[in-house]
Scaffold this active site. Structure first.
Site, mmCIF file in Angstrom:
data_model
loop_
_atom_site.group_PDB
_atom_site.id
_atom_site.type_symbol
_atom_site.label_atom_id
_atom_site.label_comp_id
_atom_site.label_asym_id
_atom_site.label_seq_id
_atom_site.Cartn_x
_atom_site.Cartn_y
_atom_site.Cartn_z
ATOM 1 N N ASN A 25 -1.330 98.252 54.536
ATOM 2 C CA ASN A 25 -2.081 99.522 54.420
ATOM 3 C C ASN A 25 -3.585 99.324 54.585
ATOM 4 O OD1 ASN A 25 0.519 100.093 53.046
ATOM 5 N ND2 ASN A 25 -0.458 102.067 52.680
ATOM 6 N N THR A 43 3.008 97.594 62.160
ATOM 7 C CA THR A 43 2.913 97.794 60.718
ATOM 8 C C THR A 43 3.866 96.887 59.950
ATOM 9 O OG1 THR A 43 3.365 99.422 59.001
ATOM 10 C CG2 THR A 43 4.559 99.708 61.045
ATOM 11 N N ASP A 44 3.531 96.627 58.692
ATOM 12 C CA ASP A 44 4.446 95.861 57.843
ATOM 13 C C ASP A 44 5.683 96.680 57.454
ATOM 14 O OD1 ASP A 44 3.224 97.635 56.077
ATOM 15 O OD2 ASP A 44 2.587 96.106 54.630
ATOM 16 N N GLU A 45 5.622 98.009 57.681
ATOM 17 C CA GLU A 45 6.751 98.859 57.256
ATOM 18 C C GLU A 45 8.022 98.578 58.045
ATOM 19 O OE1 GLU A 45 5.925 102.968 56.593
ATOM 20 O OE2 GLU A 45 3.991 102.559 55.674
ATOM 21 N N TYR A 50 9.083 107.072 60.806
ATOM 22 C CA TYR A 50 7.872 106.380 61.313
ATOM 23 C C TYR A 50 8.151 104.894 61.518
ATOM 24 C CZ TYR A 50 3.506 103.738 61.013
ATOM 25 O OH TYR A 50 2.500 102.828 61.231
ATOM 26 N N LYS A 75 8.256 102.542 64.928
ATOM 27 C CA LYS A 75 7.384 101.375 65.161
ATOM 28 C C LYS A 75 8.228 100.116 65.393
ATOM 29 C CE LYS A 75 3.424 101.123 65.031
ATOM 30 N NZ LYS A 75 2.355 101.346 66.062
HETATM 31 P P1 NAD Z 1 -4.341 107.417 63.438
HETATM 32 O O1 NAD Z 1 -3.248 108.413 63.223
HETATM 33 O O2 NAD Z 1 -5.613 107.544 62.673
HETATM 34 O O3 NAD Z 1 -4.748 107.386 64.996
HETATM 35 C C1 NAD Z 1 -3.808 107.421 66.016
HETATM 36 C C2 NAD Z 1 -4.546 107.755 67.322
HETATM 37 O O4 NAD Z 1 -3.581 107.767 68.385
HETATM 38 C C3 NAD Z 1 -5.222 109.125 67.309
HETATM 39 O O5 NAD Z 1 -6.543 109.029 67.791
HETATM 40 C C4 NAD Z 1 -4.362 109.961 68.246
HETATM 41 O O6 NAD Z 1 -5.079 110.994 68.922
HETATM 42 C C5 NAD Z 1 -3.821 108.914 69.208
HETATM 43 N N1 NAD Z 1 -2.566 109.314 69.847
HETATM 44 C C6 NAD Z 1 -1.458 109.814 69.218
HETATM 45 N N2 NAD Z 1 -0.508 110.067 70.142
HETATM 46 C C7 NAD Z 1 -1.011 109.708 71.352
HETATM 47 C C8 NAD Z 1 -0.499 109.732 72.681
HETATM 48 N N3 NAD Z 1 0.735 110.186 72.951
HETATM 49 N N4 NAD Z 1 -1.282 109.280 73.680
HETATM 50 C C9 NAD Z 1 -2.552 108.839 73.425
HETATM 51 N N5 NAD Z 1 -3.085 108.804 72.195
HETATM 52 C C10 NAD Z 1 -2.328 109.240 71.177
HETATM 53 O O7 NAD Z 1 -3.664 106.010 63.210
HETATM 54 P P2 NAD Z 1 -4.254 104.669 62.543
HETATM 55 O O8 NAD Z 1 -4.060 104.738 61.091
HETATM 56 O O9 NAD Z 1 -5.588 104.417 63.115
HETATM 57 O O10 NAD Z 1 -3.210 103.610 63.118
HETATM 58 C C11 NAD Z 1 -3.408 103.026 64.406
HETATM 59 C C12 NAD Z 1 -2.238 102.104 64.707
HETATM 60 O O11 NAD Z 1 -2.159 101.095 63.709
HETATM 61 C C13 NAD Z 1 -0.882 102.789 64.735
HETATM 62 O O12 NAD Z 1 -0.132 102.235 65.774
HETATM 63 C C14 NAD Z 1 -0.275 102.465 63.379
HETATM 64 O O13 NAD Z 1 1.131 102.437 63.454
HETATM 65 C C15 NAD Z 1 -0.855 101.085 63.120
HETATM 66 N N6 NAD Z 1 -1.034 100.716 61.708
HETATM 67 C C16 NAD Z 1 -1.683 101.565 60.835
HETATM 68 C C17 NAD Z 1 -1.890 101.161 59.515
HETATM 69 C C18 NAD Z 1 -2.612 102.045 58.524
HETATM 70 O O14 NAD Z 1 -2.655 101.699 57.334
HETATM 71 N N7 NAD Z 1 -3.215 103.157 58.929
HETATM 72 C C19 NAD Z 1 -1.428 99.909 59.087
HETATM 73 C C20 NAD Z 1 -0.750 99.076 60.006
HETATM 74 C C21 NAD Z 1 -0.585 99.492 61.312
HETATM 75 O O1 DAU Z 2 1.900 99.688 55.391
HETATM 76 C C1 DAU Z 2 1.245 100.132 56.529
HETATM 77 C C2 DAU Z 2 1.374 101.630 56.643
HETATM 78 O O2 DAU Z 2 0.546 102.197 55.628
HETATM 79 C C3 DAU Z 2 0.967 102.166 58.026
HETATM 80 O O3 DAU Z 2 1.862 101.662 58.980
HETATM 81 C C4 DAU Z 2 0.982 103.680 58.044
HETATM 82 O O4 DAU Z 2 0.510 104.154 59.295
HETATM 83 C C5 DAU Z 2 0.090 104.199 56.940
HETATM 84 O O5 DAU Z 2 0.156 105.607 56.894
HETATM 85 C C6 DAU Z 2 0.486 103.607 55.593
HETATM 86 O O6 DAU Z 2 1.754 104.140 55.134
HETATM 87 P P1 DAU Z 2 1.995 104.581 53.603
HETATM 88 O O7 DAU Z 2 3.081 105.562 53.574
HETATM 89 O O8 DAU Z 2 2.087 103.386 52.723
HETATM 90 O O9 DAU Z 2 0.556 105.279 53.319
HETATM 91 P P2 DAU Z 2 0.146 106.630 52.570
HETATM 92 O O10 DAU Z 2 -1.340 106.610 52.460
HETATM 93 O O11 DAU Z 2 0.784 107.834 53.160
HETATM 94 O O12 DAU Z 2 0.761 106.415 51.106
HETATM 95 C C7 DAU Z 2 0.406 105.294 50.315
HETATM 96 C C8 DAU Z 2 1.194 105.369 49.012
HETATM 97 O O13 DAU Z 2 0.699 106.495 48.250
HETATM 98 C C9 DAU Z 2 2.674 105.632 49.218
HETATM 99 O O14 DAU Z 2 3.407 104.914 48.229
HETATM 100 C C10 DAU Z 2 2.830 107.130 48.990
HETATM 101 C C11 DAU Z 2 1.749 107.426 47.984
HETATM 102 N N1 DAU Z 2 1.137 108.780 48.066
HETATM 103 C C12 DAU Z 2 0.654 109.185 49.271
HETATM 104 C C13 DAU Z 2 0.054 110.419 49.400
HETATM 105 C C14 DAU Z 2 -0.464 110.901 50.739
HETATM 106 C C15 DAU Z 2 1.017 109.560 46.914
HETATM 107 O O15 DAU Z 2 1.422 109.173 45.817
HETATM 108 N N2 DAU Z 2 0.406 110.797 47.056
HETATM 109 C C16 DAU Z 2 -0.066 111.270 48.246
HETATM 110 O O16 DAU Z 2 -0.590 112.410 48.290
#
Ligand code: NAD
Ligand code: DAU
Length: 357
Positions: free
Chosen positions: A188, A134-136, A159, A163
């Protein structure tokens, strides 16, 4: 070698990646996922009968299970997405994040290394361990600037710290043991099949249910949004063509404040599914307490993956968001099963013939 492992393939991004790999490659995919609350095999319903998708309900923290999977399937590489992914959950309970994201990645690296050491020279060289991050990990930006691959790590939440740890472990396994690894750091994501705890699907599902739309703080925090199918195309490209030891940032050049995102969603819903009485969805917005330690702004410089691998996003924020809203409107059953918890039992009913424990 025609098989690869995808961990976390029942999650939001993982399931999009599995769908892409089945549709647009010849790989057989072994999908390793423990099905946490975020894992949902209903997102892969279309692949239930597909012989190139093998699902294994396994935990990446369990070494024996991983060793068994490597011995049975002999993959050409691993794309590692399994993680705890939600920042708010990490603030309320960091333990699972340390366990899966750090201990799990360590366990997977060790199982991979043991298997990789036993490969012949060509297979060893061609092998890839691709960590999806992630970029975080880079922390928070001020009003200007972009994250590049050389931005120093400065994670702020449990989190992002977990990561960042896993990124460091992956890098160390390459430096110390020579395991051919590659890391991607993405902004995101949004799109179909996203669990309604993240901003965009939460706002859509709450709005459709007539519930409040909670905005943290002033709603002026900025995120850089990328449509999930653009992300998984980049992942396939990096896995197949990225250079070992390299990091690639992935992002869509779509910086928006949270308020801009919610207002755009409300306007789309006003058009596509007007509320009764002619009321606007934006009336459901409420301001709530800010997230502790809330990162101010993220923005990715995706120049390297563009220059070196020829990737660029196909969707703009407008086209991607319109597709996303249309998908949620067309798939009320998927949302209903998540909200009711029925998705947790979907595997037993539908996927049992393809599951190895
Ligand atoms: P998600 O939470 O939707 O899915 C995570 C999956 O991992 C789930 O299916 C869960 O069952 C599985 N999992 C969790 N713990 C596990 C374990 N111990 N063993 C096996 N499986 C397990 O997550 P996502 O949003 O699809 O993100 C996927 C990856 O991409 C993550 O590594 C996250 O950090 C990264 N990422 C997410 C975003 C985003 O915006 N969602 C952005 C950048 C990077
Ligand atoms: O940047 C990549 C990351 O983006 C991933 O690594 C993470 O897995 C993913 O969850 C996401 O993190 P954020 O914290 O940025 O995403 P989230 O959707 O939780 O929140 C996006 C923005 O919206 C953040 O500034 C918080 C705000 N927010 C979120 C929720 C759930 C609200 O204002 N209200 C809400 O109810």
């Amino acid at each position: 070698m025609s098989t690869i492992f995808v961990t976390g393939g029942a999650g939001f991004i993982g399931s999009a990646l599995v769908r892409l790999l089945i549709a647009e490659s010849d790989w057989t995919v072994v999908n390793i996922d423990k099905l946490s609350y975020a894992g949902n095999l209903e997102s892969l319903a279309a692949l239930e009968q597909n012989p190139r998708h093998i699902f294994s309900r396994s935990d990446i923290c369990e070494r024996e299970a991983l060793d068994q999977l490597f011995a049975t399937h002999r993959p050409a590489g691993v794309i590692h997405l399994a993680a705890e992914s939600h920042v708010d959950r990490s603030i309320h309970g960091p333990a699972e994040f340390i366990q899966t994201n750090i201990v799990g990645t360590y366990t997977l690296l060790e199982a991979t290394r043991a298997y990789w050491l036993g490969l012949g020279t060509a297979e060893k060289t061609g092998f890839r361990f691709h960590h999806v991050s992630t970029d975080e990990v880079y922390g928070s930006l001020g009003e200007t600037g972009l994250f590049t691959e050389t931005t120093p790590y400065s994670p702020n939440s449990p989190y992002s710290a977990s990561k960042a740890s896993s990124d460091h472990l992956v890098r160390a396994w390459m430096h110390t043991y020579g395991l051919p690894t590659v890391v991607t750091n993405c902004s995101n994501n949004y799109g179909p099949y996203q669990f309604p705890e993240k901003l965009i699907p939460l706002m859509i599902t709450n709005a459709l249910a007539g519930k409040p739309l909670p905005i943290y703080g002033k709603g002026d925090n900025v995120r850089d949004w990328l449509y999930v199918d653009d992300h998984v195309r980049a992942l396939k490209l990096v896995f197949e063509r990225g250079l070992p030891g390299e990091t690639y940032n992935i992002g869509g050049h779509n910086e928006k404040t949270n308020l801009e995102v919610v207002d755009t969603l409300c306007a789309l819903l006003d058009q596509l599914r007007p509320r009764s009485g002619g009321r606007a969805y934006a009336e459901l917005k409420i301001t709530v307490a800010d997230r502790p330690g809330h990162d101010r702004r993220y923005a990715i410089d995706a120049g390297k993956i563009g220059r070196e691998l020829g990737w660029s996003p196909l969707e703009s924020f407008e086209t991607g968001l319109a597709k996303t809203v249309a998908w949620y409107l067309a798939n009320p059953e998927w949302i209903a099963h998540v909200v009711s918890g029925e998705y947790r039992h979907w595997m037993e009913k539908n996927y049992s013939n393809r599951t190895t424990e």
